[in-house]
Design a protein around this motif. Structure first.
Motif, mmCIF file in Angstrom:
data_model
loop_
_atom_site.group_PDB
_atom_site.id
_atom_site.type_symbol
_atom_site.label_atom_id
_atom_site.label_comp_id
_atom_site.label_asym_id
_atom_site.label_seq_id
_atom_site.Cartn_x
_atom_site.Cartn_y
_atom_site.Cartn_z
ATOM 1 N N SER A 150 0.842 -1.204 0.000
ATOM 2 C CA SER A 150 0.000 0.000 0.000
ATOM 3 C C SER A 150 0.872 1.246 0.000
ATOM 4 N N ILE A 151 1.914 1.224 -0.821
ATOM 5 C CA ILE A 151 2.875 2.323 -0.899
ATOM 6 C C ILE A 151 2.344 3.410 -1.825
ATOM 7 N N SER A 152 2.319 4.644 -1.343
ATOM 8 C CA SER A 152 1.746 5.751 -2.117
ATOM 9 C C SER A 152 2.800 6.689 -2.705
ATOM 10 N N GLU A 153 4.056 6.553 -2.306
ATOM 11 C CA GLU A 153 5.107 7.424 -2.844
ATOM 12 C C GLU A 153 6.458 6.720 -2.805
ATOM 13 N N ILE A 154 7.314 7.143 -3.718
ATOM 14 C CA ILE A 154 8.703 6.686 -3.702
ATOM 15 C C ILE A 154 9.477 7.704 -2.878
ATOM 16 N N ASP A 155 9.676 7.411 -1.616
ATOM 17 C CA ASP A 155 10.239 8.408 -0.704
ATOM 18 C C ASP A 155 11.766 8.405 -0.744
ATOM 19 N N GLU A 156 12.354 9.258 0.098
ATOM 20 C CA GLU A 156 13.797 9.459 0.078
ATOM 21 C C GLU A 156 14.587 8.278 0.619
ATOM 22 N N SER A 157 13.905 7.249 1.118
ATOM 23 C CA SER A 157 14.623 6.075 1.626
ATOM 24 C C SER A 157 15.374 5.353 0.512
ATOM 25 N N VAL A 158 15.044 5.634 -0.775
ATOM 26 C CA VAL A 158 15.782 4.996 -1.869
ATOM 27 C C VAL A 158 17.248 5.438 -1.895
ATOM 28 N N LYS A 159 17.565 6.510 -1.196
ATOM 29 C CA LYS A 159 18.966 6.922 -1.096
ATOM 30 C C LYS A 159 19.821 5.845 -0.432
ATOM 31 N N LEU A 160 19.178 4.978 0.325
ATOM 32 C CA LEU A 160 19.902 3.946 1.061
ATOM 33 C C LEU A 160 20.143 2.685 0.243
ATOM 34 N N ILE A 161 19.659 2.644 -1.013
ATOM 35 C CA ILE A 161 19.848 1.449 -1.847
ATOM 36 C C ILE A 161 20.526 1.839 -3.161
ATOM 37 N N LEU A 179 1.056 4.353 -6.294
ATOM 38 C CA LEU A 179 1.923 5.462 -6.675
ATOM 39 C C LEU A 179 1.213 6.422 -7.625
ATOM 40 N N LEU A 180 1.367 7.721 -7.367
ATOM 41 C CA LEU A 180 0.774 8.758 -8.213
ATOM 42 C C LEU A 180 1.804 9.426 -9.108
ATOM 43 N N VAL A 181 3.043 9.508 -8.641
ATOM 44 C CA VAL A 181 4.118 10.128 -9.416
ATOM 45 C C VAL A 181 5.384 9.298 -9.257
ATOM 46 N N VAL A 182 6.308 9.512 -10.188
ATOM 47 C CA VAL A 182 7.614 8.854 -10.121
ATOM 48 C C VAL A 182 8.611 9.870 -9.596
ATOM 49 N N ASP A 183 9.201 9.570 -8.452
ATOM 50 C CA ASP A 183 10.089 10.544 -7.828
ATOM 51 C C ASP A 183 11.269 9.834 -7.171
ATOM 52 N N ASN A 184 12.345 10.584 -6.967
ATOM 53 C CA ASN A 184 13.526 10.163 -6.209
ATOM 54 C C ASN A 184 14.344 9.046 -6.856
ATOM 55 N N LEU A 185 13.962 8.564 -8.021
ATOM 56 C CA LEU A 185 14.712 7.469 -8.631
ATOM 57 C C LEU A 185 16.022 7.935 -9.248
ATOM 58 N N GLN A 186 16.252 9.226 -9.311
ATOM 59 C CA GLN A 186 17.516 9.733 -9.831
ATOM 60 C C GLN A 186 18.692 9.329 -8.941
ATOM 61 N N HIS A 187 18.400 8.890 -7.733
ATOM 62 C CA HIS A 187 19.462 8.439 -6.824
ATOM 63 C C HIS A 187 19.934 7.025 -7.160
#
Length: 582
Positions: free
Chosen positions: A298-309, A322-330
Motif C-alpha cells: 500500500s505504498i503511495s510514494e517513492i520516498d527518500e529512503s531509496v537513497k539507502l539502496i 503510486l501517483l508520481v515517479v520521484d527520487n529514482l535519480q538516486h
C-alpha cells in the motif's frame, strides 16, 4: 482477534494455560470432543475422541506416574447417548485441568502434542522447531535451499529468547534453543509467509505478530509476505550481506522496510553523503542489495529512503498506489523497473530520473500520453498495456528510441484501430523489423505494409508542401530544372533528388513494393509524366503517367522490355491526386 504479547524488555508474567471441553460432535460411529485451549490472549481448538484420551493417559501413567484412576472410565453400552456424552465432557475437562495443574512449569511432551502446543504455544513451537533443525539443519544448509518459516514461529523464538529461561528447560537435548540459533547464524535464504485471517483453528492473527530477524547473520535473500512491516525488527542487521529482498502484502511505505529507524530522527542522511545541513543521524546503506521487490503493498510514494539502496538494479513497485515517479535519480545502477498497476497519469521528465533504464513496465496505469519516454535512449523493453492511450501520434514518442525491441500496447483504446499493428510499427521507421509488438514477431507481410504506409506518409508530406502557395513558386522553379521523364523503349531516368520530394526507400527484405507520386492534372505540362517509385528491391524501375488526375504505372526490370502486367511479382501501390490508393 488476539492481541500480541508485549514485545520488548517489559514483559508480563506468563499466564496460566487452560483447557475446556466446550462441546462434542458425532463422527460416523464415535463421538469427538471439542477442546478449547487458552494461553493468555491466544486460544485454539483441538478435537479428540475418547480413545485418544485413553492413549494419552496410558503414556502419562508410564512416563510420569500419574494416578491411574484420574481418567473417567470407558463405557461400552450407550457410549454415544446424549446424557453420557454430556457427563463425559465435564469429566474430561476436569481431567485436563488436573493435568495442567500437575505440570505448571514444563508441560510433558505427550500432553503438549495432545493439546497442539507445537502449533500454537511458544514453548511448544520452539521445541518442535529446534528438534526439526537438530535432525535436518545441516542437510538444509548444505542444499542451499530457501528455508520457509511462519511469523508465529519467529514470534515464538523471539519471545523465548527474551524470557531468560534455560535454552533446554525440558531436559531433552533435541529441543535445545541452541539448534535454532546455530542454524539461523548460517542460513542464507529465508522465506517468511504469514496467513490472511486467523491461523489454523486459533484466534491468532499471525500477520500482526512482532518478530526479530537479527538472529540471522548471513542472509543473502529474504522473502516476506503477509506480515506487518511495522512489527518486523532486526532486518537492517542483514545490510552487509543481503542481495535480494522481497516484502509483499506487508508495507504501507518504503521507509518501513528500508529505514525503520527513521521515525526516531528528525533529519537523517545516508552514510557517505556530503552533509550540508543539520543532521541528527547518519544511516548505513544497504551496500549489497541489488534486487528489491515491494510489489502488492500500500505504498503511495517513492520516498527518500531509496537513497539507502544505491546499488539497486532491479526494482519492483507494481500493484501499489503510486501517483508520481520521484527520487529514482538516486539509483544510478537501476536497469529494470516495474511500476505496473499503480495510479500514474503523467511521465513528464521521466528521463531525468531513469538515465540507464533497459526494462520499464508501466502496464495498468492511467497514462494517456507517452511524451515523457522520448529520451530513454537505453530502453529495450517497454510494457504499456492496460492504459488509456488513444492517439497513434503518442507512439511517435517511442518510435525514435534506438534500442527499443519489445513493446506492448494491448488493451489501450488505440489497439482497436484498424490495421493497428502496422500503423504502430510504421512509427519505428527503418527499425520496424527489429520491434516485437505485443509479444508477436513482426511478419514479412506486415513489413511490406509498413513500407507502403511510410511511402504514403512521405507522399502526403510532399503534397502538402506542393499545395502550399508560399512554397509553390520555389518548388516549381526547382522542378522545372529537372529533366522530364518521357515514354521510351528504355527504362526511364529518375529525376534528381529534391528537398520537396521523398527519397527512394530501399530494402533487401520481402517482395517488391512501389508507390507512384503524381502531381495535380493542372500542373505544368512538363509534370504530366513525373513519377516516383520506392522499391524493396533494386532490380525494378517504375514510371507513370497522369491522365486527368488518374495514373498509369509501368514496371520493368532495369535494361529490359517493359509492359503493364508483365511482372506479376511486382506489387504496386498507386496514389492519386486525392491521396487515396487506386
Amino acid at each position: 482477534m488476539a492481541t500480541s504479547r508485549t514485545f520488548g524488555p517489559e514483559r508480563e508474567a506468563e499466564p496460566a494455560k487452560e483447557a475446556r471441553v466446550v462441546g462434542s460432535e458425532l463422527v460416523d460411529t464415535y463421538t469427538v470432543y471439542i477442546i478449547q485451549v487458552t494461553d493468555g490472549s491466544h486460544e485454539w481448538t483441538v478435537k479428540h475422541r475418547y480413545s485418544d484420551f485413553h492413549d494419552l493417559h496410558e503414556k502419562l501413567v508410564a512416563e510420569r506416574k500419574i494416578d491411574k484412576n484420574l481418567l473417567p472410565p470407558k463405557k461400552i453400552i450407550g457410549k454415544n447417548s446424549r446424557s453420557l456424552v454430556e457427563k463425559r465432557e465435564k469429566d474430561l475437562e476436569v481431567y485436563l485441568q488436573k493435568l495442567l495443574a500437575a505440570f505448571p512449569g514444563v508441560t510433558p511432551r505427550v500432553l503438549a502434542h495432545f493439546l497442539h502446543f507445537h502449533f500454537y504455544e511458544i514453548n511448544g513451537i520452539t521445541a518442535a522447531l529446534a528438534e526439526e533443525l537438530f535432525e535436518k539443519g545441516e542437510q538444509l544448509l548444505g542444499a542451499g535451499e530457501v528455508f520457509a518459516i511462519g511469523p508465529l514461529q519467529l514470534y515464538a523464538v523471539t519471545e523465548q529468547l527474551q524470557q531468560g529461561k534455560p535454552t533446554c528447560a525440558s531436559g531433552d537435548a533435541k529441543t535445545d534453543l541452541g539448534h535454532i540459533l546455530d542454524f539461523t547464524c548460517r542460513l542464507k535464504y529465508l522465506k517468511v509467509s504469514g496467513t490472511e485471517g486467523p491461523f489454523g483453528t486459533s484466534n491468532i492473527q499471525e500477520q500482526l505478530l512482532p518478530f526479530d530477524l537479527s538472529i540471522f547473520k548471513s542472509l543473502h535473500q529474504v522473502e516476506i509476505s503477509h506480515c506487518d512491516a511495522q512489527h518486523i525488527r532486526g532486518l537492517v542487521a542483514s545490510k552487509p550481506t543481503l542481495a535480494t529482498l522481497s516484502v509483499r502484502f506487508s508495507a504501507t511505505s518504503m521507509k518501513e522496510v528500508l529505514v525503520p529507524e527513521a521515525s526516531e530522527f528528525d533529519e537523517w542522511e545516508p552514510e557517505g553523503t556530503a552533509l550540508e545541513g543539520p543532521v541528527t543521524a547518519v544511516i548505513p546503506t544497504w551496500q549489497a542489495l541489488t534486487t528489491l521487490d515491494l510489489s502488492h503493498n500500500s505504498i503511495s510514494e517513492i520516498d527518500e529512503s531509496v537513497k539507502l539502496i544505491p546499488k539497486i538494479e532491479f526494482l519492483d513497485l507494481s500493484h501499489n498506489g503510486l501517483l508520481v515517479v520521484d527520487n529514482l535519480q538516486h539509483l544510478y545502477n537501476l536497469v529494470h523497473l516495474d511500476l505496473s498497476y499503480n495510479k500514474l497519469s503523467s511521465l513528464e521528465g521521466l528521463h531525468t530520473k531513469l538515465g540507464n533504464i533497459k526494462t520499464l513496465n508501466l502496464a495498468g496505469n492511467l497514462l494517456e500520453s507517452l511524451s515523457g519516454l522520448h529520451k530513454l535512449y537505453s530502453l529495450v523493453n517497454l510494457d504499456l498495456r492496460d492504459n488509456r492511450i488513444e492517439q497513434m501520434e503518442e507512439v511517435r514518442s517511442i518510435g525514435s528510441l534506438p534500442c527499443l525491441e519489445h513493446v506492448s500496447l494491448l488493451n489501450n483504446p488505440l489497439s482497436i484501430i484498424p490495421d493497428y499493428r502496422t500503423k504502430v510499427l510504421a512509427q519505428f521507421g527503418e527499425r520496424a523489423s527489429e520491434v516485437c509488438l505485443d509479444d508477436t514477431v513482426t511478419t514479412e507481410k506486415e513489413l511490406d505494409t509498413v513500407e507502403v504506409l511510410k511511402a504514403i506518409q512521405k507522399a502526403k508530406e510532399v503534397k502538402s508542401k506542393l499545395s502550399n502557395p508560399e512554397k509553390r513558386g520555389g518548388e516549381d522553379s526547382r522542378l522545372s530544372a529537372a529533366p522530364c521523364i518521357r515514354p521510351s523503349s528504355s527504362p526511364p531516368t529518375v529525376a534528381p533528388a529534391s528537398a520537396s520530394l521523398p527519397q527512394p526507400i530501399l530494402s533487401n527484405q520481402g517482395n517488391r513494393v512501389c508507390i507512384l507520386l503524381l502531381v495535380e492534372p493542372h500542373s505544368p505540362a512538363w509534370a504530366s509524366w513525373l513519377g516516383w517509385g520506392w522499391g524493396r528491391g533494386a532490380s525494378t524501375s517504375f514510371q507513370g503517367q497522369t491522365q486527368g488526375g488518374r495514373c498509369l504505372l509501368q514496371a520493368g526490370p532495369r535494361g529490359g522490355t517493359r509492359g503493364r502486367g508483365a511482372w506479376p511479382d511486382a506489387s504496386c501501390c498507386l496514389l492519386g491526386e486525392d491521396s487515396r490508393l487506386l
